[in-house]
Design an enzyme around this catalytic site. Structure first.
Site, PDB file in Angstrom:
ATOM      1  N   GLY A  84       0.840  -1.195   0.000  1.00  0.00           N
ATOM      2  CA  GLY A  84       0.000   0.000   0.000  1.00  0.00           C
ATOM      3  C   GLY A  84       0.866   1.231   0.000  1.00  0.00           C
ATOM      4  O   GLY A  84       2.053   1.156   0.339  1.00  0.00           O
ATOM      5  N   CYS A 111       5.386  -6.067   1.669  1.00  0.00           N
ATOM      6  CA  CYS A 111       5.753  -4.646   1.702  1.00  0.00           C
ATOM      7  C   CYS A 111       5.023  -3.927   2.845  1.00  0.00           C
ATOM      8  O   CYS A 111       5.297  -4.205   4.004  1.00  0.00           O
ATOM      9  CB  CYS A 111       5.480  -4.019   0.325  1.00  0.00           C
ATOM     10  SG  CYS A 111       6.317  -2.447   0.093  1.00  0.00           S
ATOM     11  N   TYR A 112       4.079  -3.051   2.553  1.00  0.00           N
ATOM     12  CA  TYR A 112       3.367  -2.351   3.623  1.00  0.00           C
ATOM     13  C   TYR A 112       2.765  -3.356   4.604  1.00  0.00           C
ATOM     14  O   TYR A 112       2.784  -3.142   5.828  1.00  0.00           O
ATOM     15  CB  TYR A 112       2.249  -1.476   3.042  1.00  0.00           C
ATOM     16  CG  TYR A 112       1.451  -0.742   4.102  1.00  0.00           C
ATOM     17  CD1 TYR A 112       1.837   0.520   4.530  1.00  0.00           C
ATOM     18  CD2 TYR A 112       0.329  -1.321   4.685  1.00  0.00           C
ATOM     19  CE1 TYR A 112       1.134   1.190   5.512  1.00  0.00           C
ATOM     20  CE2 TYR A 112      -0.389  -0.667   5.677  1.00  0.00           C
ATOM     21  CZ  TYR A 112       0.022   0.592   6.086  1.00  0.00           C
ATOM     22  OH  TYR A 112      -0.687   1.247   7.067  1.00  0.00           O
ATOM     23  N   HIS A 198       7.852  -7.430  -3.873  1.00  0.00           N
ATOM     24  CA  HIS A 198       6.562  -7.847  -4.436  1.00  0.00           C
ATOM     25  C   HIS A 198       6.692  -9.158  -5.222  1.00  0.00           C
ATOM     26  O   HIS A 198       7.202  -9.145  -6.348  1.00  0.00           O
ATOM     27  CB  HIS A 198       6.004  -6.747  -5.349  1.00  0.00           C
ATOM     28  CG  HIS A 198       5.566  -5.550  -4.580  1.00  0.00           C
ATOM     29  ND1 HIS A 198       4.302  -5.407  -4.072  1.00  0.00           N
ATOM     30  CD2 HIS A 198       6.252  -4.449  -4.200  1.00  0.00           C
ATOM     31  CE1 HIS A 198       4.214  -4.268  -3.423  1.00  0.00           C
ATOM     32  NE2 HIS A 198       5.385  -3.663  -3.473  1.00  0.00           N
ATOM     33  N   GLU A 200       4.285 -10.812  -6.524  1.00  0.00           N
ATOM     34  CA  GLU A 200       3.186 -10.961  -7.478  1.00  0.00           C
ATOM     35  C   GLU A 200       3.499 -10.405  -8.863  1.00  0.00           C
ATOM     36  O   GLU A 200       2.804 -10.710  -9.817  1.00  0.00           O
ATOM     37  CB  GLU A 200       1.909 -10.301  -6.926  1.00  0.00           C
ATOM     38  CG  GLU A 200       1.932  -8.782  -6.788  1.00  0.00           C
ATOM     39  CD  GLU A 200       2.563  -8.284  -5.483  1.00  0.00           C
ATOM     40  OE1 GLU A 200       3.322  -9.044  -4.858  1.00  0.00           O
ATOM     41  OE2 GLU A 200       2.306  -7.123  -5.106  1.00  0.00           O
ATOM     42  N   ASP A 256     -18.482 -12.559 -21.579  1.00  0.00           N
ATOM     43  CA  ASP A 256     -19.057 -12.753 -20.253  1.00  0.00           C
ATOM     44  C   ASP A 256     -20.494 -13.269 -20.311  1.00  0.00           C
ATOM     45  O   ASP A 256     -20.846 -14.239 -19.630  1.00  0.00           O
ATOM     46  CB  ASP A 256     -19.010 -11.436 -19.450  1.00  0.00           C
ATOM     47  CG  ASP A 256     -17.589 -10.925 -19.314  1.00  0.00           C
ATOM     48  OD1 ASP A 256     -16.656 -11.711 -19.543  1.00  0.00           O
ATOM     49  OD2 ASP A 256     -17.420  -9.744 -18.983  1.00  0.00           O
ATOM     50  N   LYS A 398     -11.181 -12.396 -15.744  1.00  0.00           N
ATOM     51  CA  LYS A 398     -11.512 -12.591 -17.158  1.00  0.00           C
ATOM     52  C   LYS A 398     -10.920 -13.872 -17.753  1.00  0.00           C
ATOM     53  O   LYS A 398     -11.593 -14.610 -18.472  1.00  0.00           O
ATOM     54  CB  LYS A 398     -10.999 -11.385 -17.958  1.00  0.00           C
ATOM     55  CG  LYS A 398     -11.502 -11.324 -19.372  1.00  0.00           C
ATOM     56  CD  LYS A 398     -12.934 -10.870 -19.401  1.00  0.00           C
ATOM     57  CE  LYS A 398     -13.440 -10.622 -20.793  1.00  0.00           C
ATOM     58  NZ  LYS A 398     -14.718  -9.907 -20.758  1.00  0.00           N
TER      59      LYS A 398
END
Ligand code: XMP
Length: 542
Positions: A84, A111-112, A198, A200, A256, A398
């Site tokens: 964050g 991190c944060y 990070h 990710e 969708d 998605k």
């Protein structure tokens, strides 16, 4: 030409798994193992959830304010505290309920998230001498389950200004960088871990391994989240929720709503009726394809409403794009409502709402809040029709929706379709919408799509389409002077439509498209290529 397109489409329908999909009893589960991501406003929160799902573990983003009691009720197998933009020591910095750290659940702070754990448990965080942003090399300094299978030295992505200066009791470091001795910290007895970088993002090559280690080795997950198990549980949930009542769904032809239709039909068969409204501003062959696939191959009760005249009459002489949008949106609700009222005793309205439609990251600007968006294309329908909502894809990203579509046997052309705006060609035809110009636009668009597919570029770009420019220019064809319209080609790459880059298509391909459009489409004598990125441009011209 149209027959060829339909033939190609059909070939893929026949070759698709729809025709041999069996109802095998797949590993049925009642509730997937879940890892909750507490969102502290990181731009990467969705990415964390996405990466966890790639480990076959279901992951959901929740606001950082969630109460420990609520988490206990949900019984996740683990928790991730996201990064964050705030500093933990600032007034009003977001902190989670401290009782969450006492739940006994495995926790990973990123991190944060790590800094907040440290501060909450009695350690210290201070402003770093320099902000560390970008690639860094992390070195393993002690054994940790998080680093199992990770090389001793590896590249990671850092993005922080603060750093941990003193660990809470019971914590030990297991990884460092040249900038900090606390790049990775752990308290294995309490199953609490923290990493300053990070995992990710793609710039951390071992990131997926680290997240997988958290899932498998720390949270002891089996990994039962996959699209087959999702379909099994979604089918059960749809049946339980609808209890034999009738459902209607507005089919747009997009990914969708198509996948939602196939999934709901698998669950409740003919209790589902799809309504497909031809608003007169669809692409060439689109109405026929949807009609053939859903009404034909899938045998889903389909109400096809050709409201072309109604829409085009209302759009005549309208130039302003926002006005076009409003007219189309309003008319759609009217037409859909009329069609639906002919189906008796309907209780549910189904929508293809996906996870990014319902979640929006927490915005940390002193006033964090989780905003729930309504589905923009069909806004207003549920309230007007007094129906209960059924949104079976609302947990999926998605690419997961596409995978569900494949597993249900939808053809690749359908699951990989590019986004198409609700107001359709009306925002790609500049100026007033009329049948002649629509015909020109459709014919040009068809050639563009065909050539892009032949060259293997179509599915690699986010969107590729034709724009009709209501300007006439002089040309020469044979010995004759021409005075005709201009078509623009738009091809962009994007991750989410928020920003976009124009695609550097090969000159040969551009040349082929231009030559075919100018030669084959009556009413066009010039073609241009749009080389504007977003920002400063937008994707649609409007
Ligand atoms: P812009 O033109 O704003 O488009 O850069 C971003 C993305 O949104 C799509 N788009 C729409 N989609 N209804 C929709 O459902 C609309 O009114 C609409 N306008 C733009 C556009 O195709 C692109 O993917």
């Amino acid at each position: 030409m149209e027959a060829m397109v339909l033939y190609g489409f059909w070939r893929s329908v026949r070759a698709s798994r729809f025709f041999n999909f069996t109802n095998r009893a797949y590993n049925i589960m009642t509730k997937p193992e879940t890892i909750l991501v507490l969102d502290f406003g990181s731009q990467y929160s969705q990415l964390i959830a996405r990466r966890i799902r790639e480990c076959n573990v279901y992951s959901r983003i929740v606001p950082f304010r969630i109460a420990a009691e609520e988490i206990r009720k949900e019984a996740p197998v683990g928790i991730i505290l996201s990064g964050g933009p705030a500093s933990v020591y600032q007034d009003g910095a977001p902190h989670c309920d401290p009782a969450i750290l006492e739940l006994g659940l495995p926790i990973l702070g990123i991190c944060y998230g790590m800094q907040m754990i440290v501060q909450t448990l009695g350690g210290k965080v201070a402003r770093g001498k320099a902000r560390e942003y970008g690639k860094a090399e992390v070195e393993s300094t002690a054994e940790s389950p998080l680093f199992a299978g990770v090389p001793g030295k590896t590249q990671v992505w850092m993005s922080h200004g603060d750093k941990v200066t003193e660990l809470p009791r019971g914590f030990k470091p297991f990884a460092s960088t040249s900038n900090t001795e606390f790049a990775g910290i752990q308290n294995p007895e309490r199953s609490i871990y923290g990493i300053q970088f990070h995992p990710e993002v793609a710039h951390t090559p071992c990131g997926q391994q680290i997240l997988s280690n958290f899932c498998r080795l720390v949270c002891q997950c089996e990994g039962n989240w996959n699209m087959i198990s999702f379909i099994e549980s979604a089918v059960r949930e749809i049946r339980e929720k609808t209890q034999g009542e009738k459902v209607i769904l507005g089919l747009s032809g997009g990914v969708d709503s198509s996948v939602a239709a196939a999934l709901i039909h698998k669950a409740i068969g003919d209790k589902l009726t799809c309504i497909f409204v031809n608003n007169g501003v669809l692409r060439k062959g689109e109405a026929e394809q949807v009609h053939e696939l859903f009404g034909g191959a899938f045998h889903i009760p389909l109400k096809y409403v050709d409201a072309t005249d109604r829409f085009l009459d209302k759009l005549a002489n309208v130039t302003e794009p926002e006005k076009k949008r409003k007219i189309i949106g309003h008319e759609f609700i009217e037409v859909f409502d009329e069609a639906a009222s002919e189906i008796k005793d309907v209780k549910f309205l189904a929508q293809g709402t996906t996870y990014p439609d319902v979640i929006e990251s927490v915005s940390i600007d002193g006033n964090p809040s989780a905003v729930i968006k309504s589905h923009h294309n069909v806004g207003g329908l549920p309230a007007k029709m007094n129906l209960k909502l059924l949104e079976p894809l609302s947990r999926l990203f998605k690419d997961e929706v596409r995978e569900v579509g494949r597993k249900l046997g939808l053809p690749e052309e359908m699951v990989m379709r590019q986004p198409f705006p609700g107001p359709g060609l009306a925002v790609r035809l500049i100026g007033p919408v009329n049948r002649r110009d629509l015909e020109i636009l459709r014919n040009a668009d068809e050639i563009i799509v065909e050539e892009m597919k032949n060259a293997g570029f179509y599915y690699k770009t986010w969107q590729t389409f034709a724009v009709f420019i209501p300007v006439k220019t002089v040309g020469v064809m044979g010995d004759e002077r021409t005075y005709e319209s201009v078509i623009a080609l738009r091809a962009v790459d994007s991750r989410d439509g928020m920003t976009a880059d124009w695609v550097k298509l090969p000159y040969e391909l551009l040349g082929r498209i231009s030559s075919r459009v100018v030669n084959e489409v009556d009413g066009v004598n010039r073609m241009v290529y749009d080389i504007t990125s977003k920002p400063p441009g937008t994707i649609e011209w409007e």
